[in-house]
Design a protein around this motif. Sequence first.
Motif: not given
Length: 308
Positions: A192-200, A204-206, A284-288
């Motif tokens: 879930f770290l690369v989830g769109k809604e995750t506030e980091i 870090i996501k990339n 990829k970054i995507e919705p949870i």
Amino acid sequence: MKINEVLNIKYPILQGAMAHVSKAETAAAVSHAGGLGMIATGGFTPEEVRNEIRKIKTLTDKPFGVNLVLIHPMLDEIKKVILEEDVKIIACGAGNPAPHFPEWIEHGLKVIPIIANIKMAKKVEKLGAVACVFEGNEAGGHIGSLNTMAALVAICEAVDIPVVSAGGIYTGKQMLAAEVLGASGVQMATRFLVGKETEIHENIKNFLIEAKDSDTIVTGFYSGHPVRVVKNKLAQKLYELEKEAAPSEEFEKYGVGSNKKAVVDGDIEWGSVMAGEGLAYLTKIEPISDIIENTIEEYKMAKENICK
């Protein structure tokens, strides 16, 4: 008995709580998609935890939980917040939960401790836990000594309460494997770290998406608190200090505050980027909601193929 039946959630997927990361937006997205979202207490003050609890109630009407770090310096205050805000489900780890169980049971909380071996699983079952999470060595962050797939069967057979499998779980096929070995559900955190809604921080996501499958390393054996992180300058420095048997003060100088430096400030070199084995699945970054639905779809397809 499936964990989704115990917790009244659609899918047997729990979101692992991550310090400085797992706030209302992330947890609400998981809960709304059918899993169980978890608000973290690690890295947050009691009032910050209170604010996140109140916020998630405005974002979803689905069940959610709070993960209580039992060595939190403000543990008593956070326990009070959890009761005052009428939280129904708590996970707990990093400490002995036994002294707290009577109060939790009295208030009707569903308690799901994180355990590392058979002895702990049996202990929390006797204390009144509704389930437990076995988190294997493949997990990100602070880890135990046993591996998920190697120890899961024995732990599931040792207790009657549902056991949730955690550590290196990213896909529906892994979810099915955990079920075959006896688990009643799975817990995912790094996924879930690369989830769109995750506030980091986006850095870090990339960083996680670009990392290789072999890019995690465990540091902290020297201090007795091993941590799985992604390789960077900080991880290499800590690894070298351990080999040199440097004073613990030197080790702590680099480690203290490094998790926040990563996820909040976006420092991919000198921040501690905690993540589990399985980085190849972060593409990829995507919705949870997509993460959960795709996991369930793959799980169902894998199960159908095996049964043919």
